[in-house]
Design a protein around this motif. Structure first.
Motif, PDB file in Angstrom:
ATOM      1  N   PRO A   1       0.829  -1.219   0.000  1.00  0.00           N
ATOM      2  CA  PRO A   1       0.000   0.000   0.000  1.00  0.00           C
ATOM      3  C   PRO A   1       0.858   1.262   0.000  1.00  0.00           C
ATOM      4  CG  PRO A   1      -0.670  -1.536   1.738  1.00  0.00           C
ATOM      5  CD  PRO A   1       0.643  -2.021   1.215  1.00  0.00           C
ATOM      6  N   LEU A   2       0.337   2.309  -0.623  1.00  0.00           N
ATOM      7  CA  LEU A   2       1.031   3.589  -0.683  1.00  0.00           C
ATOM      8  C   LEU A   2       0.191   4.687  -0.057  1.00  0.00           C
ATOM      9  CD1 LEU A   2       2.516   3.443  -4.310  1.00  0.00           C
ATOM     10  CD2 LEU A   2       3.687   2.930  -2.161  1.00  0.00           C
ATOM     11  N   HIS A   3       0.861   5.589   0.628  1.00  0.00           N
ATOM     12  CA  HIS A   3       0.199   6.707   1.297  1.00  0.00           C
ATOM     13  C   HIS A   3       0.772   8.016   0.783  1.00  0.00           C
ATOM     14  CE1 HIS A   3      -0.027   9.462   5.026  1.00  0.00           C
ATOM     15  NE2 HIS A   3      -1.186   9.501   4.404  1.00  0.00           N
ATOM     16  N   LYS A   4      -0.105   8.878   0.269  1.00  0.00           N
ATOM     17  CA  LYS A   4       0.322  10.182  -0.256  1.00  0.00           C
ATOM     18  C   LYS A   4       0.228  11.218   0.863  1.00  0.00           C
ATOM     19  CE  LYS A   4      -2.166  11.765  -3.710  1.00  0.00           C
ATOM     20  NZ  LYS A   4      -2.650  11.957  -5.089  1.00  0.00           N
ATOM     21  N   PHE A   5       1.261  12.056   0.994  1.00  0.00           N
ATOM     22  CA  PHE A   5       1.267  13.061   2.056  1.00  0.00           C
ATOM     23  C   PHE A   5       2.036  14.295   1.592  1.00  0.00           C
ATOM     24  CE2 PHE A   5       5.182  10.756   2.447  1.00  0.00           C
ATOM     25  CZ  PHE A   5       6.114  11.649   2.962  1.00  0.00           C
ATOM     26  N   LEU A   6       1.955  15.367   2.373  1.00  0.00           N
ATOM     27  CA  LEU A   6       2.692  16.595   2.089  1.00  0.00           C
ATOM     28  C   LEU A   6       3.793  16.768   3.115  1.00  0.00           C
ATOM     29  CD1 LEU A   6      -0.107  19.216   1.243  1.00  0.00           C
ATOM     30  CD2 LEU A   6       1.465  18.122  -0.354  1.00  0.00           C
ATOM     31  N   THR A   7       4.979  17.152   2.654  1.00  0.00           N
ATOM     32  CA  THR A   7       6.081  17.439   3.574  1.00  0.00           C
ATOM     33  C   THR A   7       5.810  18.775   4.266  1.00  0.00           C
ATOM     34  OG1 THR A   7       7.372  18.650   1.929  1.00  0.00           O
ATOM     35  CG2 THR A   7       7.673  16.247   2.016  1.00  0.00           C
ATOM     36  N   ASP A   8       6.650  19.120   5.247  1.00  0.00           N
ATOM     37  CA  ASP A   8       6.496  20.404   5.946  1.00  0.00           C
ATOM     38  C   ASP A   8       6.652  21.583   4.990  1.00  0.00           C
ATOM     39  OD1 ASP A   8       6.123  19.044   8.281  1.00  0.00           O
ATOM     40  OD2 ASP A   8       8.223  19.194   8.940  1.00  0.00           O
ATOM     41  N   GLU A   9       7.375  21.328   3.878  1.00  0.00           N
ATOM     42  CA  GLU A   9       7.575  22.399   2.874  1.00  0.00           C
ATOM     43  C   GLU A   9       6.433  22.439   1.856  1.00  0.00           C
ATOM     44  OE1 GLU A   9      10.044  20.007   3.477  1.00  0.00           O
ATOM     45  OE2 GLU A   9      10.901  21.338   5.006  1.00  0.00           O
ATOM     46  N   GLY A  10       5.450  21.564   2.029  1.00  0.00           N
ATOM     47  CA  GLY A  10       4.307  21.540   1.118  1.00  0.00           C
ATOM     48  C   GLY A  10       4.533  20.733  -0.140  1.00  0.00           C
TER      49      GLY A  10
ATOM     50  N   ARG B   1       4.590  17.336  -2.382  1.00  0.00           N
ATOM     51  CA  ARG B   1       3.850  16.075  -2.434  1.00  0.00           C
ATOM     52  C   ARG B   1       4.826  14.906  -2.429  1.00  0.00           C
ATOM     53  NH1 ARG B   1       0.508  14.703  -7.791  1.00  0.00           N
ATOM     54  NH2 ARG B   1       2.652  14.782  -8.556  1.00  0.00           N
ATOM     55  N   ARG B   2       4.620  13.964  -1.526  1.00  0.00           N
ATOM     56  CA  ARG B   2       5.450  12.768  -1.448  1.00  0.00           C
ATOM     57  C   ARG B   2       4.571  11.540  -1.220  1.00  0.00           C
ATOM     58  NH1 ARG B   2      11.146  13.175  -0.682  1.00  0.00           N
ATOM     59  NH2 ARG B   2      11.743  15.028  -1.853  1.00  0.00           N
ATOM     60  N   VAL B   3       5.166  10.372  -1.433  1.00  0.00           N
ATOM     61  CA  VAL B   3       4.463   9.102  -1.263  1.00  0.00           C
ATOM     62  C   VAL B   3       5.367   8.158  -0.489  1.00  0.00           C
ATOM     63  CG1 VAL B   3       3.416   7.132  -2.481  1.00  0.00           C
ATOM     64  CG2 VAL B   3       3.210   9.440  -3.431  1.00  0.00           C
ATOM     65  N   ARG B   4       4.779   7.352   0.397  1.00  0.00           N
ATOM     66  CA  ARG B   4       5.580   6.362   1.132  1.00  0.00           C
ATOM     67  C   ARG B   4       4.853   5.025   1.165  1.00  0.00           C
ATOM     68  NH1 ARG B   4       5.190  10.046   6.339  1.00  0.00           N
ATOM     69  NH2 ARG B   4       2.924  10.126   6.568  1.00  0.00           N
ATOM     70  N   ALA B   5       5.630   3.968   1.255  1.00  0.00           N
ATOM     71  CA  ALA B   5       5.082   2.625   1.414  1.00  0.00           C
ATOM     72  C   ALA B   5       4.708   2.433   2.883  1.00  0.00           C
ATOM     73  CB  ALA B   5       6.112   1.592   0.986  1.00  0.00           C
ATOM     74  N   VAL B   6       3.553   1.826   3.115  1.00  0.00           N
ATOM     75  CA  VAL B   6       3.078   1.616   4.491  1.00  0.00           C
ATOM     76  C   VAL B   6       2.591   0.178   4.657  1.00  0.00           C
ATOM     77  CG1 VAL B   6       2.443   4.032   4.875  1.00  0.00           C
ATOM     78  CG2 VAL B   6       0.763   2.470   3.884  1.00  0.00           C
ATOM     79  N   GLU B   7       2.313  -0.173   5.897  1.00  0.00           N
ATOM     80  CA  GLU B   7       1.821  -1.511   6.194  1.00  0.00           C
ATOM     81  C   GLU B   7       0.358  -1.648   5.748  1.00  0.00           C
ATOM     82  OE1 GLU B   7       3.516  -4.117   7.475  1.00  0.00           O
ATOM     83  OE2 GLU B   7       5.296  -2.835   7.276  1.00  0.00           O
ATOM     84  N   PRO B   8      -0.060  -2.860   5.358  1.00  0.00           N
ATOM     85  CA  PRO B   8      -1.483  -3.089   5.035  1.00  0.00           C
ATOM     86  C   PRO B   8      -2.353  -2.709   6.233  1.00  0.00           C
ATOM     87  CG  PRO B   8      -0.156  -4.970   4.352  1.00  0.00           C
ATOM     88  CD  PRO B   8       0.755  -4.073   5.147  1.00  0.00           C
TER      89      PRO B   8
ATOM     90  N   HIS C   1      -3.287   0.451   6.837  1.00  0.00           N
ATOM     91  CA  HIS C   1      -3.149   1.891   7.072  1.00  0.00           C
ATOM     92  C   HIS C   1      -4.391   2.579   6.526  1.00  0.00           C
ATOM     93  CE1 HIS C   1      -1.718   6.007   6.675  1.00  0.00           C
ATOM     94  NE2 HIS C   1      -0.642   5.708   7.385  1.00  0.00           N
ATOM     95  N   GLU C   2      -5.027   3.401   7.347  1.00  0.00           N
ATOM     96  CA  GLU C   2      -6.349   3.939   6.984  1.00  0.00           C
ATOM     97  C   GLU C   2      -6.360   4.856   5.777  1.00  0.00           C
ATOM     98  OE1 GLU C   2      -6.405   7.696  10.144  1.00  0.00           O
ATOM     99  OE2 GLU C   2      -7.708   5.980  10.490  1.00  0.00           O
ATOM    100  N   GLN C   3      -5.260   5.539   5.500  1.00  0.00           N
ATOM    101  CA  GLN C   3      -5.241   6.481   4.374  1.00  0.00           C
ATOM    102  C   GLN C   3      -4.484   5.941   3.159  1.00  0.00           C
ATOM    103  OE1 GLN C   3      -3.634   9.991   6.316  1.00  0.00           O
ATOM    104  NE2 GLN C   3      -5.680  10.841   6.550  1.00  0.00           N
ATOM    105  N   ALA C   4      -4.030   4.692   3.236  1.00  0.00           N
ATOM    106  CA  ALA C   4      -3.238   4.129   2.136  1.00  0.00           C
ATOM    107  C   ALA C   4      -4.134   3.485   1.089  1.00  0.00           C
ATOM    108  CB  ALA C   4      -2.257   3.100   2.683  1.00  0.00           C
ATOM    109  N   LYS C   5      -3.585   3.361  -0.124  1.00  0.00           N
ATOM    110  CA  LYS C   5      -4.310   2.694  -1.210  1.00  0.00           C
ATOM    111  C   LYS C   5      -3.505   1.491  -1.675  1.00  0.00           C
ATOM    112  CE  LYS C   5      -6.754   6.752  -2.951  1.00  0.00           C
ATOM    113  NZ  LYS C   5      -7.004   7.628  -4.115  1.00  0.00           N
TER     114      LYS C   5
END
Length: 309
Positions: free
Chosen positions: A182-191, A193-200, A202-206
């Motif tokens: 699963p991948l989770h899209k998020f924003l860094t502190d600088e705004g 856009r980044r993506v990270r791999a997460v565990e199955p 995870h509520e916001q992951a696809k």
């Protein structure tokens, strides 16, 4: 107050995309703020950003201040891109690395804006899908609304085949053929856009699925054929890096020390080695299966030629 009636050129378009094109010079963030506030009305009712517009709909837009003249974005130059296929329904081009597909997020213009400027007679030109700015290769553009919706339906239903060439660091294990992480899209502190791999779970992951096949091995790299079953942001880049084999030249998720070494080396390789090389889909009008190919760019071929096998 501006009132606009939806014509054939805008039929089926999302409200946010319709307004972004209508309100040239207005920042996207402001367009979305106006939509969320409920000030934009479709047939006198509130509408969400993803509302699909129908022929004859009346869109009411509140007064919006356009950017000052001095703050205007760079004028869009007319530019054609190497065509791979074209008919009256669609256009497939071979996008160079380093060119965004559209303007926004600090980019004044991209492929679609330059094509529209180069083809002022074209009544309709819209991106069917996207490629990262750093990625080269096949990009589909619809020349009719019907083609856009038909092709996007295929993409949504995963009825298309997209294959990329990716050169990764290290020896990719031949047994590793499926990445289902699963991948989770998020924003860094600088705004950013980044993506990270997460565990199955995870509520916001696809859920994200990537298929990998070894194409050729080199002493320090592996050339892969990568097919994506889901089209998540930065999916290939994050999945391959998560497996411990980042893409050569990837400035976001790669091996930064190695990237500097490649850029300073004899080959001066200064881009990300990810190329959309094959695209398979049904023609939106005829239903014929099309399989398009874009050869590796010259700079990628030249870099491979310097590697030891």
């Amino acid at each position: 107050m501006l009132r606009v009636t939806v014509d054939e050129g805008a039929e089926g378009q999302r409200l946010d995309n319709f307004l972004i094109r209508l309100l040239k010079g207005v920042p996207k963030t402001h367009v979305y703020r106006v939509i969320r506030s409920g000030e934009v009305r479709v047939n006198k009712g509130r509408a969400a950003a993803d509302t699909r517009l129908a022929l004859g709909d009346e869109v009411r837009v509140p007064p919006v201040r356009v950017a000052e003249r001095g703050a205007e974005s760079t004028p869009v130059p007319a530019r054609e891109f190497p065509p791979v296929y074209e008919d009256e329904h669609l256009l497939a081009v071979d996008k160079p690395a380093g060119v965004a597909v559209h303007g926004g997020s600090g980019v004044s213009f991209g492929v679609i804006e330059q094509l529209r400027r180069a083809r002022p007679q074209a009544k309709f030109l819209e991106l069917v899908h996207r490629l990262d700015k750093e990625t080269s290769g096949l990009l589909l553009i619809a020349k009719k609304r019907s083609a856009l919706t038909a092709l996007q339906d295929q993409l949504r239903e995963r009825e298309t085949g997209k294959t990329y060439a990716a050169l990764v660091v290290g020896a990719w294990p031949a047994s590793r053929k499926v990445i289902d992480v699963p991948l989770h899209k998020f924003l860094t502190d600088e705004g950013e856009r980044r993506v990270r791999a997460v565990e199955p779970g995870h509520e916001q992951a696809k859920r994200s699925i990537t298929l990998v096949k070894v194409a050729r091995r080199y002493a320090e790299f592996t050339l892969l054929d990568v097919t994506i079953k889901t089209g998540r942001t930065h999916q290939i880049r994050v999945h391959l890096a998560h497996e411990g084999h980042p893409i050569a030249g990837d400035a976001k998720y790669g091996d930064f020390a190695l990237n500097r070494q490649l850029a300073r080396g004899a080959s001066k390789f200064e881009r990300m080695f990810l190329h959309a090389r094959r695209l398979r889909f049904r023609h939106p009008a005829s239903g014929e299966i099309l399989e398009l190919e874009a050869p590796l760019p010259a700079e990628c071929e030249a870099f491979l030629a310097t590697l030891v096998t």
